[in-house]
Design a protein around this motif. Structure first.
Motif, PDB file in Angstrom:
ATOM      1  N   ALA A  69       0.854  -1.196   0.000  1.00 16.36           N
ATOM      2  CA  ALA A  69       0.000   0.000   0.000  1.00 16.36           C
ATOM      3  C   ALA A  69       0.885   1.239   0.000  1.00 16.36           C
ATOM      4  O   ALA A  69       0.923   1.986   0.970  1.00 16.36           O
ATOM      5  CB  ALA A  69      -0.937  -0.007   1.207  1.00 16.36           C
ATOM      6  N   PRO A  70       1.602   1.486  -1.092  1.00 14.57           N
ATOM      7  CA  PRO A  70       2.581   2.588  -1.102  1.00 14.57           C
ATOM      8  C   PRO A  70       1.960   3.953  -0.850  1.00 14.57           C
ATOM      9  O   PRO A  70       2.608   4.820  -0.255  1.00 14.57           O
ATOM     10  CB  PRO A  70       3.201   2.491  -2.496  1.00 14.57           C
ATOM     11  CG  PRO A  70       2.219   1.718  -3.317  1.00 14.57           C
ATOM     12  CD  PRO A  70       1.580   0.764  -2.365  1.00 14.57           C
ATOM     13  N   ASP A  71       0.719   4.156  -1.292  1.00 15.98           N
ATOM     14  CA  ASP A  71       0.089   5.470  -1.122  1.00 15.98           C
ATOM     15  C   ASP A  71      -0.094   5.839   0.344  1.00 15.98           C
ATOM     16  O   ASP A  71      -0.120   7.020   0.701  1.00 15.98           O
ATOM     17  CB  ASP A  71      -1.273   5.512  -1.818  1.00 15.98           C
ATOM     18  CG  ASP A  71      -1.147   5.450  -3.333  1.00 15.98           C
ATOM     19  OD1 ASP A  71      -0.018   5.644  -3.830  1.00 15.98           O
ATOM     20  OD2 ASP A  71      -2.155   5.207  -4.009  1.00 15.98           O
ATOM     21  N   MET A  90      -7.165   0.789   2.437  1.00 14.36           N
ATOM     22  CA  MET A  90      -5.808   0.373   2.093  1.00 14.36           C
ATOM     23  C   MET A  90      -4.942   0.160   3.327  1.00 14.36           C
ATOM     24  O   MET A  90      -3.951  -0.575   3.279  1.00 14.36           O
ATOM     25  CB  MET A  90      -5.162   1.416   1.178  1.00 14.36           C
ATOM     26  CG  MET A  90      -5.844   1.571  -0.166  1.00 14.36           C
ATOM     27  SD  MET A  90      -5.064   2.850  -1.178  1.00 14.36           S
ATOM     28  CE  MET A  90      -3.432   2.168  -1.388  1.00 14.36           C
ATOM     29  N   VAL A  91      -5.303   0.813   4.451  1.00 12.30           N
ATOM     30  CA  VAL A  91      -4.536   0.654   5.681  1.00 12.30           C
ATOM     31  C   VAL A  91      -4.597  -0.789   6.175  1.00 12.30           C
ATOM     32  O   VAL A  91      -3.668  -1.292   6.805  1.00 12.30           O
ATOM     33  CB  VAL A  91      -5.059   1.624   6.763  1.00 12.30           C
ATOM     34  CG1 VAL A  91      -4.340   1.415   8.085  1.00 12.30           C
ATOM     35  CG2 VAL A  91      -4.917   3.070   6.297  1.00 12.30           C
ATOM     36  N   GLU A 151     -15.150  -6.620   5.302  1.00  8.39           N
ATOM     37  CA  GLU A 151     -15.309  -6.427   3.863  1.00  8.39           C
ATOM     38  C   GLU A 151     -13.963  -6.371   3.144  1.00  8.39           C
ATOM     39  O   GLU A 151     -13.759  -7.032   2.124  1.00  8.39           O
ATOM     40  CB  GLU A 151     -16.088  -5.135   3.602  1.00  8.39           C
ATOM     41  CG  GLU A 151     -16.295  -4.831   2.121  1.00  8.39           C
ATOM     42  CD  GLU A 151     -17.061  -3.551   1.887  1.00  8.39           C
ATOM     43  OE1 GLU A 151     -17.173  -3.138   0.705  1.00  8.39           O
ATOM     44  OE2 GLU A 151     -17.545  -2.937   2.866  1.00  8.39           O
ATOM     45  N   VAL A 152     -13.040  -5.589   3.678  1.00  7.47           N
ATOM     46  CA  VAL A 152     -11.755  -5.393   3.012  1.00  7.47           C
ATOM     47  C   VAL A 152     -10.882  -6.653   3.097  1.00  7.47           C
ATOM     48  O   VAL A 152     -10.168  -6.993   2.157  1.00  7.47           O
ATOM     49  CB  VAL A 152     -11.013  -4.191   3.618  1.00  7.47           C
ATOM     50  CG1 VAL A 152      -9.615  -4.052   3.027  1.00  7.47           C
ATOM     51  CG2 VAL A 152     -11.810  -2.913   3.389  1.00  7.47           C
ATOM     52  N   GLU A 304       4.046  12.482   7.617  1.00  6.85           N
ATOM     53  CA  GLU A 304       4.831  11.495   6.882  1.00  6.85           C
ATOM     54  C   GLU A 304       3.914  10.351   6.451  1.00  6.85           C
ATOM     55  O   GLU A 304       4.173   9.187   6.674  1.00  6.85           O
ATOM     56  CB  GLU A 304       5.973  10.992   7.774  1.00  6.85           C
ATOM     57  CG  GLU A 304       6.863   9.927   7.171  1.00  6.85           C
ATOM     58  CD  GLU A 304       7.430  10.314   5.813  1.00  6.85           C
ATOM     59  OE1 GLU A 304       7.625   9.417   4.982  1.00  6.85           O
ATOM     60  OE2 GLU A 304       7.666  11.510   5.586  1.00  6.85           O
ATOM     61  N   GLY A 305       2.780  10.685   5.828  1.00  2.62           N
ATOM     62  CA  GLY A 305       1.873   9.652   5.348  1.00  2.62           C
ATOM     63  C   GLY A 305       1.064   9.022   6.465  1.00  2.62           C
ATOM     64  O   GLY A 305       0.976   9.542   7.577  1.00  2.62           O
ATOM     65  N   ALA A 306       0.463   7.843   6.169  1.00  2.00           N
ATOM     66  CA  ALA A 306      -0.425   7.132   7.101  1.00  2.00           C
ATOM     67  C   ALA A 306      -1.468   8.101   7.656  1.00  2.00           C
ATOM     68  O   ALA A 306      -2.034   8.889   6.905  1.00  2.00           O
ATOM     69  CB  ALA A 306       0.395   6.454   8.187  1.00  2.00           C
ATOM     70  N   ASP A 307      -1.709   8.074   8.976  1.00  2.31           N
ATOM     71  CA  ASP A 307      -2.711   8.984   9.545  1.00  2.31           C
ATOM     72  C   ASP A 307      -2.125  10.348   9.886  1.00  2.31           C
ATOM     73  O   ASP A 307      -2.831  11.223  10.373  1.00  2.31           O
ATOM     74  CB  ASP A 307      -3.341   8.365  10.788  1.00  2.31           C
ATOM     75  CG  ASP A 307      -2.326   8.110  11.898  1.00  2.31           C
ATOM     76  OD1 ASP A 307      -1.120   8.008  11.603  1.00  2.31           O
ATOM     77  OD2 ASP A 307      -2.736   7.986  13.063  1.00  2.31           O
TER      78      ASP A 307
END
Length: 373
Positions: A69-71, A90-91, A151-152, A304-307
């Motif tokens: 999940a690079p994004d 995606m997390v 679901e995911v 720095e991304g994530a949350d």
């Protein structure tokens, strides 16, 4: 009651669970953690830890996790809040590589209750397979419902031939004014835990000038090197304040020579450092953010991304934080962080909100009553 905590393998997910684990154990219950990577540090909190990933290190395996999940692990500065929320599913995906090992370890342990990480399907799957109650332990401002996880991560549930557990509840540690939505069964005050340690002499005494903590998380140096620390160092050289960088000796050596007003601290309990500080500069990780909030500090967040990006925007909207990209950090921004009275007032108000929330000890009876009903 035999209670098993099942966070994803990582210290940032394990540490927020420690205070509730302490409260449950102090009430006489048998508590253990399934952990991996640096999450095994829960052992130093006096807790039983089962290492599900022996011999593996975060820095060795993180590239594969990031590749799923690079994004999620890149800056989201160009995204709207709505677009960030759309990335939530995606997390959940990168952690499926560990699910089966965690589920099998949980089955061997045979708990009566599972406290699970909302972004990791293993706890929910194990609770369903063992037919025991499950309690999601939030650690961030975003909500991840069991239905979303089901679901995911449908393939993981199907591998183990289960649906959701029959009994599910949620405890959230975020102050209501900051949370994405109110889905909690119980609200619980965030209690900082960052590991134990003997305080160095300089941290045991009141600072002689304003002190600012600078911490960019435990995984950033492995992924991005020290460039962001260097930008901050360059911006603070001429500011009349002390800046405490929470980097180890190896990383500090890469940043030498440090200015006279910058100190490399090594590992120190973050809550003890922030207790002596006037402000904090950090990456926006939830544990760091919550610790700065309960300390009543204005914050400069460099996501720095994530949350991280989401957290920065929410705190900026609350008036408690500046939100800047790494190339935007300069001397003026840090002077504002130190001097803006309105940010300090907002930070004090947020600390008061957190202090009014129930403690982990306050929710123990409700957790156990739910599990036994």
């Amino acid at each position: 009651m035999k209670i098993l905590f099942v966070p994803i393998p990582g210290i940032g997910h394990v540490f927020p669970m420690v205070p509730l684990a302490w409260a449950l154990r102090s009430a006489g219950h048998d508590v253990a953690f399934l952990a991996g990577f640096d999450g095994v540090e829960a052992r130093n909190a006096g807790l039983t830890v089962i290492d599900v990933l022996p011999g593996l290190r975060m820095e060795d395996d993180f590239a594969e996790v990031q590749g799923d999940a690079p994004d999620i692990f890149e800056s989201m500065a160009h995204l709207t809040i709505e677009q960030i929320l759309e990335l939530k599913p995606m997390v959940l995906r990168p952690w499926d590589r560990y699910t089966d090992r965690y589920v099998e370890a949980a089955k061997r342990h045979q708990p009566d209750l599972i406290v699970y990480d909302p972004v990791f399907s293993a706890g929910l799957i194990a609770a369903a397979a063992l037919d025991v109650p499950a309690i999601g332990h939030g650690y961030m401002l975003l909500n991840f419902t069991p239905e979303m996880v089901r679901e995911v991560c449908a393939e993981a549930f199907e591998r183990h031939q289960v649906g959701l557990p029959k009994k599910i509840a949620t405890v959230e540690i975020g102050p209501p004014s900051l949370m994405e939505a109110d889905i909690a069964t119980w609200q619980m005050r965030y209690v900082p835990y960052g590991g134990g340690g003997v305080l160095p002499p300089w941290l045991s005494e009141p600072p002689q000038q304003p002190r600012v903590a600078v911490t960019l998380g435990s995984s950033l140096p492995h992924r991005k090197g020290t460039e962001r620390y260097q930008r901050i160092i360059d911006a603070v050289r001429d500011i009349d304040a002390e800046f405490a960088l929470t980097v180890n000796e190896a990383k500090a050596a890469e940043l030498q020579p440090l200015p006279d007003n910058v100190r490399a601290t090594g590992w120190v309990p973050l809550q003890e450092l922030l207790r002596t500080c006037t402000a904090a500069i950090h990456h926006g990780g939830s544990g760091t953010m919550f610790t700065a909030c309960i300390s009543g500090l204005p914050q400069l967040i460099i996501p720095e991304g994530a949350d991280n990006d989401y957290n920065a925007r929410i705190l900026r909207a609350q008036g408690t934080a500046l939100h800047l990209g790494p190339t935007q950090v300069d001397t003026d921004a840090i002077v504002t962080l130190l001097r803006d009275a309105s940010m300090r007032t907002a930070a004090t108000r947020l600390r008061q909100e957190i202090e009014e929330m129930p403690t982990p000890a306050d929710v123990v009876d409700q957790v156990i009553s739910f599990a036994r009903a």
